[in-house]
Design an enzyme around this catalytic site. Sequence first.
Site, PDB file in Angstrom:
ATOM      1  N   GLU A 274      -3.798 -10.510 -11.074  1.00  0.00           N
ATOM      2  CA  GLU A 274      -5.045  -9.737 -11.155  1.00  0.00           C
ATOM      3  C   GLU A 274      -6.218 -10.613 -11.588  1.00  0.00           C
ATOM      4  O   GLU A 274      -7.338 -10.457 -11.094  1.00  0.00           O
ATOM      5  CB  GLU A 274      -4.890  -8.559 -12.131  1.00  0.00           C
ATOM      6  CG  GLU A 274      -3.842  -7.533 -11.720  1.00  0.00           C
ATOM      7  CD  GLU A 274      -4.227  -6.700 -10.506  1.00  0.00           C
ATOM      8  OE1 GLU A 274      -5.370  -6.807 -10.033  1.00  0.00           O
ATOM      9  OE2 GLU A 274      -3.368  -5.930 -10.031  1.00  0.00           O
TER      10      GLU A 274
ATOM     11  N   ASP B  82       2.782  -6.933  -0.336  1.00  0.00           N
ATOM     12  CA  ASP B  82       1.629  -6.833   0.568  1.00  0.00           C
ATOM     13  C   ASP B  82       0.768  -8.087   0.726  1.00  0.00           C
ATOM     14  O   ASP B  82       0.684  -8.667   1.810  1.00  0.00           O
ATOM     15  CB  ASP B  82       0.757  -5.631   0.179  1.00  0.00           C
ATOM     16  CG  ASP B  82       0.481  -5.546  -1.330  1.00  0.00           C
ATOM     17  OD1 ASP B  82       0.770  -6.521  -2.041  1.00  0.00           O
ATOM     18  OD2 ASP B  82      -0.041  -4.506  -1.781  1.00  0.00           O
TER      19      ASP B  82
ATOM     20  N   GLU C  58       0.077   7.795  -3.389  1.00  0.00           N
ATOM     21  CA  GLU C  58       0.683   6.486  -3.603  1.00  0.00           C
ATOM     22  C   GLU C  58       1.951   6.333  -2.762  1.00  0.00           C
ATOM     23  O   GLU C  58       2.194   5.274  -2.194  1.00  0.00           O
ATOM     24  CB  GLU C  58       1.003   6.275  -5.088  1.00  0.00           C
ATOM     25  CG  GLU C  58      -0.235   6.160  -5.972  1.00  0.00           C
ATOM     26  CD  GLU C  58      -0.950   4.814  -5.833  1.00  0.00           C
ATOM     27  OE1 GLU C  58      -1.031   4.070  -6.818  1.00  0.00           O
ATOM     28  OE2 GLU C  58      -1.439   4.496  -4.725  1.00  0.00           O
TER      29      GLU C  58
ATOM     30  N   GLU D 262      -7.476   0.522   0.902  1.00  0.00           N
ATOM     31  CA  GLU D 262      -6.774  -0.134   2.009  1.00  0.00           C
ATOM     32  C   GLU D 262      -6.986   0.517   3.376  1.00  0.00           C
ATOM     33  O   GLU D 262      -7.155  -0.180   4.386  1.00  0.00           O
ATOM     34  CB  GLU D 262      -5.276  -0.237   1.701  1.00  0.00           C
ATOM     35  CG  GLU D 262      -4.924  -1.332   0.710  1.00  0.00           C
ATOM     36  CD  GLU D 262      -5.247  -0.989  -0.744  1.00  0.00           C
ATOM     37  OE1 GLU D 262      -5.288  -1.907  -1.580  1.00  0.00           O
ATOM     38  OE2 GLU D 262      -5.484   0.216  -1.049  1.00  0.00           O
TER      39      GLU D 262
ATOM     40  N   THR E 106      -8.051 -10.513  -1.396  1.00  0.00           N
ATOM     41  CA  THR E 106      -7.408  -9.197  -1.412  1.00  0.00           C
ATOM     42  C   THR E 106      -8.111  -8.214  -2.345  1.00  0.00           C
ATOM     43  O   THR E 106      -7.717  -7.062  -2.441  1.00  0.00           O
ATOM     44  CB  THR E 106      -5.899  -9.316  -1.728  1.00  0.00           C
ATOM     45  OG1 THR E 106      -5.240  -8.101  -1.354  1.00  0.00           O
ATOM     46  CG2 THR E 106      -5.660  -9.637  -3.189  1.00  0.00           C
TER      47      THR E 106
END
Length: 575
Positions: free
Chosen positions: A117, A258, A351, A372, A475
Site C-alpha cells: 500500500e 490481481d 466484494e 475497478e 494500480t
Amino acid sequence: GAAMQRFLGPLLCLWALRLPAGSAAAARGLDVVSYRERVRAMFYHAYEHYLESAFPYDELRPLTCDGQDTWGSFSLTLIDALDTLLILGNVSEFQRVVNVLQEGVDFDIDVNASVFETNIRVVGGLLSAHLLSRKAGVEVEAGWPCSGPLLRMAEEAARKLLPAFQTPTGMPYGTVNLLHGVNPGETPVTCTAGIGTFIVEFATLTHLTGDPVFEDVARKALKALWKNRSDIGLVGNHIDVITAKWVAQDAGIGAGVDSYFEYLVKGAILLQDKELMSMFLEYNKAIKNYTKFDDWYLWVQMYKGTVSMPVFQSLEAYWPGLQSLIGDVDNAMRTFLNYYTVWKQFGGLPEFYNIPQGYTVDKREGYPLRPELIESAMYLYRATRDPTLLELGRDAVESIEKISKVDCGFATIKDLRDHRLDNRMESFFLAETIKYLYLLFDPDNFIHNDGSDFDVVVTPYGECVLNAGGYIFNTEAHPIDPAALHCCRKRKEEQWEVEDLMREFYSRKKTKKFTLKRAPDHGEGKNAKDPKDTSSDKAGEKRNSKKSLHSLLSCPSQSFNSKLAVLGQVFLDNT
C-alpha cells in the site's frame, strides 16, 4: 474527423443514456459534460471535507466528520488525491498541496506500514505528482525531472521499503516498520500482489534517480513468482517468502493476485520489455484454460485446476481494462458486460458474488466505492466508443450519490442489500474512482493526449520530450509519463552518451537561438478551475503529532484467503 466527432459527441451521449421519454430540456441536461461536472462536484464534496475534518490524518471518517490513520501516518488522502486535482484542472490547489506535503510529511516514523500500500499510494502518488508538477505551473528545479522535492520524497519512502526485500527468495515481507525495518517475528506470508506490484514505481525511480537498486529488487520479486508457478502455469494467493512454499493455493485474477498480472503488462509497456509481456501471455493462456467459464473467471486449485470457488470478486473488474491494453477487446467487452449485470442488480459491486446462485456472499456484501469496473469502462471506452460504457459511468454517479453521499463526504457501503454505511472513505475514492469517472466523461483531457501535443525540456543530460500521452496508470490510478524514463541517464556506463548530448546541446546553443515550448501555466483551459489564481494559498498546517499503529496486514484479504485454502467454498462459511 475530429470536428465531426465533437459535433456528434453530445448526440451519441444522449443516445447512450437511453433516456426515458420526457421533455427536451431534461434530455439536454443529461449529457457527458453534465456528468463530468457532477463528478467534479463529487470530488470537491469529499476533498473539502477531508481537509476540513480529517487532515492531517490518512483518511476521512465521513459519518463522524473526523479523521483516522489507516495505512501509515502520511496524510494519505492528500497524496492520493494530488494528481486528481490537476486532471480536474485545479493548478492553484495542486501547488498549495505540494508545499503542504513538503513541509508536513515525514517517513522517519515508528509505524508498521504495508509495503504494497505504501508503494502504490505514497510512492506512486508522489512520483506522478513530481512528473506532472511542471504542467501544474510549479517552479521546478533546474535538474527536473531528474530531481525535485517530490522525487526525493518518493525515493525516501521507497528506501524505507527496501529492507522488506532482503529475503532468501527476493520476495518481500508484507509489512515493514518505517523506522526499524522488518520487525522480528514478522509473518513471512505475503500475497502474490504484495510481491509483484512494484515494477512500475520502482523502475520509474531507478530511471529518474539512476540508482539501479529499485528496479533490481522489483524484477527479482517478479521473477521469483514466475519461477514458483505451478506445472499448469498458475500462481496461488499467498506464499511464504522465506521458503517459497504456497500457503494459499487458490488461483484466480482477483484479490491477492490481481495487480501482479496488471504490472506484468504495464511494466512491459512502460519499459518496452518483451520478457515481462511474454510472462503475462503465458499466464493468460493458463487463466483462460483453467479459470474462464462463460466469460466469468472462477477460482481454482493452482496445481490441479479444479474449481475451489465459483465466486466473482469486485477487485477482478480491472481485468477487462487489462485485456484492452493487450488488444483483446472482444473478450474484454463480454466479461465487462457480465460484471455490469452485477452492478445493475445491486447498484454497486459486492466484494464477493456467488456466480451460480447469482447473489452476494455472506459477510462480503459491501461496496467500499471501488474503482475497478469504472477503470475498465474508461479503457474500453477509449478503445471502442461503445455507449454502454458511458451508461456504466452514469449508473456509478447516480448510485454513489444516492446511496453513499453524506454531509461529510462519501461513505463505504457496508451492505448493498439494505444500503447500510460504514464510517470510512478510502483514499482510493479520490485517487481512482473519481479520476476514472472524470476521464470517462472528459474525452479531451490532457491524459488522453495522442502525441499530437508535447513539451520539450532540457535536462543536464540533454533534451527530453514530456507530456506526449501514453500515460501508464499504476494500480492506484497514478499516471506515469513513460517518456520521463528516458530523460535522466545517470548510470556510469551511459555517461559517455550524456557527455555527447551535452556537447551537441551546447554547440547548438552557440549556433542558433534555442527555444522551448513551455508547459501551460494553468492546466487544461476549459478544465481549469481558477485560471487567474496560481498563487499558493497558506502553506498549510504542519502535522503536529505522529501516531504509532498496530501492525497491518499486507493485503486486506489476507486472513480471508488463508481461510479459503482450508475451507474451500467461501459462501458455506457462516463463522
